[in-house]
Design a protein around this motif. Structure first.
Motif, PDB file in Angstrom:
ATOM      1  N   ASP A  38     -82.595 103.283 -72.961  1.00  0.00           N
ATOM      2  CA  ASP A  38     -82.815 103.251 -71.717  1.00  0.00           C
ATOM      3  C   ASP A  38     -81.572 102.257 -71.085  1.00  0.00           C
ATOM      4  O   ASP A  38     -81.074 101.569 -71.771  1.00  0.00           O
TER       5      ASP A  38
ATOM      6  N   ARG B 168     -80.959 112.544 -68.289  1.00  0.00           N
ATOM      7  CA  ARG B 168     -81.483 111.168 -67.848  1.00  0.00           C
ATOM      8  C   ARG B 168     -82.937 111.529 -66.999  1.00  0.00           C
ATOM      9  O   ARG B 168     -82.934 112.578 -66.261  1.00  0.00           O
TER      10      ARG B 168
ATOM     11  N   THR C  43     -85.400 108.783 -64.144  1.00  0.00           N
ATOM     12  CA  THR C  43     -85.636 107.279 -63.630  1.00  0.00           C
ATOM     13  C   THR C  43     -87.013 107.020 -64.075  1.00  0.00           C
ATOM     14  O   THR C  43     -87.856 108.045 -64.182  1.00  0.00           O
TER      15      THR C  43
ATOM     16  N   ARG D 104     -81.344 103.235 -59.954  1.00  0.00           N
ATOM     17  CA  ARG D 104     -80.474 103.601 -60.673  1.00  0.00           C
ATOM     18  C   ARG D 104     -80.470 103.368 -62.292  1.00  0.00           C
ATOM     19  O   ARG D 104     -79.836 103.689 -63.062  1.00  0.00           O
TER      20      ARG D 104
ATOM     21  N   SER E  49     -82.490 104.181 -65.924  1.00  0.00           N
ATOM     22  CA  SER E  49     -82.480 105.477 -66.412  1.00  0.00           C
ATOM     23  C   SER E  49     -83.012 105.436 -67.729  1.00  0.00           C
ATOM     24  O   SER E  49     -82.712 104.644 -68.438  1.00  0.00           O
TER      25      SER E  49
END
Length: 299
Positions: A205, A258, A260, A289, A291
């Motif tokens: 993460d 990726r 979120t 932002r 992820s």
């Protein structure tokens, strides 16, 4: 504040953050519709006896989870599903970096023949093993504790514990990266890459870069008291230069994905739609932002 070569047990420094995460895993498990099940987490909180987290565990219906707790549920499920996807592809080695109070070796349905390596500070692993032994817990995989600091030569300790770099492996670095100095952060991925046979996978993460004390102060203002009590997690993080994990992996023959936390929460049927309307754009942008990264090494 951090120092070179510092160490900790489960109720101090970085160890205390692992205890906090276990608390929120225990609370998520008590939810009427939990995203994850971790019946072991409460054992660690009770055994540690840290008052702040004991109080949270004792009052599960008193609104103690909050946004941070919901993100912990999302994060835990992401990594659970990452390992499940790996073993479905035939991977039979798992390495949990900075394993803390992670009980996946006990609570996931690992296929026969799977070896789970847990790397962390000696006193953290000793505490975890003691609690699990006292409760008679039985691992569902061949669990091997590797007591070594990730700033040191952990690949040597890992291979000495039986890790085979000729076979594919699943690596997790959950809630770890901001706690490493930039040099150790970048070396971590270099070492993972060098130890990974084709078909290996890694998950991590990426949420701490660019965050400073101002962001923590804003979070407390809009989301309520610090979930870690009097511990300022920002004091434990490093903000020196480091590579972007996803970009680095993509440049070194890994296929990268990726997602979120907001997209994951929606996927899990727990969308986060109740953010304060007055939330500053700067903080909202930082949250969005963040992820979760998963990657597979090309065959």
């Amino acid at each position: 504040m951090r120092t070179d070569g510092d160490s900790w047990d489960i109720v101090t420094s970085v160890g205390l953050t692992a205890l906090g995460v276990a608390t929120f895993r225990a609370l998520e498990t008590l939810d009427p519709e939990p995203m994850i099940h971790d019946e072991y987490a409460a054992w660690f909180v009770e055994a540690a006896g840290e008052p702040h987290f004991l109080q949270k565990l004792d009052e599960p219906a008193a609104g103690t989870v909050g946004l941070f707790g919901r993100f912990m549920g999302v994060r835990t499920r992401f990594f659970d599903e990452f390992f499940a996807a790996a073993w479905q592809r035939g991977v039979r080695q798992a390495v949990i970096l900075a394993s803390g109070l992670d009980a996946r070796a006990y609570r996931l349905d690992w296929p026969a023949g799977t070896v789970v390596f847990e790397i962390d500070q000696p006193r953290v692993l000793e505490f975890k093993s003691k609690v699990l032994d006292e409760h008679g817990a039985v691992a569902r995989a061949d669990r091997r504790a590797v007591a070594v600091d990730l700033r040191d030569d952990w690949p040597a300790a890992l291979t000495a514990a039986g890790f085979d770099p000729r076979r594919s492996a699943a690596w997790s670095a959950e809630g770890l990266l901001p706690f490493l100095p930039g040099s150790a952060h970048d070396a971590l991925f270099e070492r993972i890459d060098s130890l990974s046979a084709p078909g290996s996978c890694v998950a991590t993460d990426d949420f701490g870069r660019g965050m400073d004390q101002r962001h923590f102060d804003m979070e407390e203002k809009f989301f309520g008291p610090n979930p870690f009590g009097n511990l300022n997690v920002h004091d434990l993080w490093y903000d020196d230069a480091r590579a972007d994990p996803g970009d680095w992996l993509a440049q070194h023959n890994w296929s990268v994905h990726r997602v979120t936390p907001f997209d994951l929460a929606a996927t899990y049927g727990r969308p986060i739609t109740d953010l304060p309307a007055e939330l500053p754009a700067e903080l909202l942008d930082r949250l969005r932002r963040a992820s979760y990264i998963s990657a597979e090494k090309h065959r």
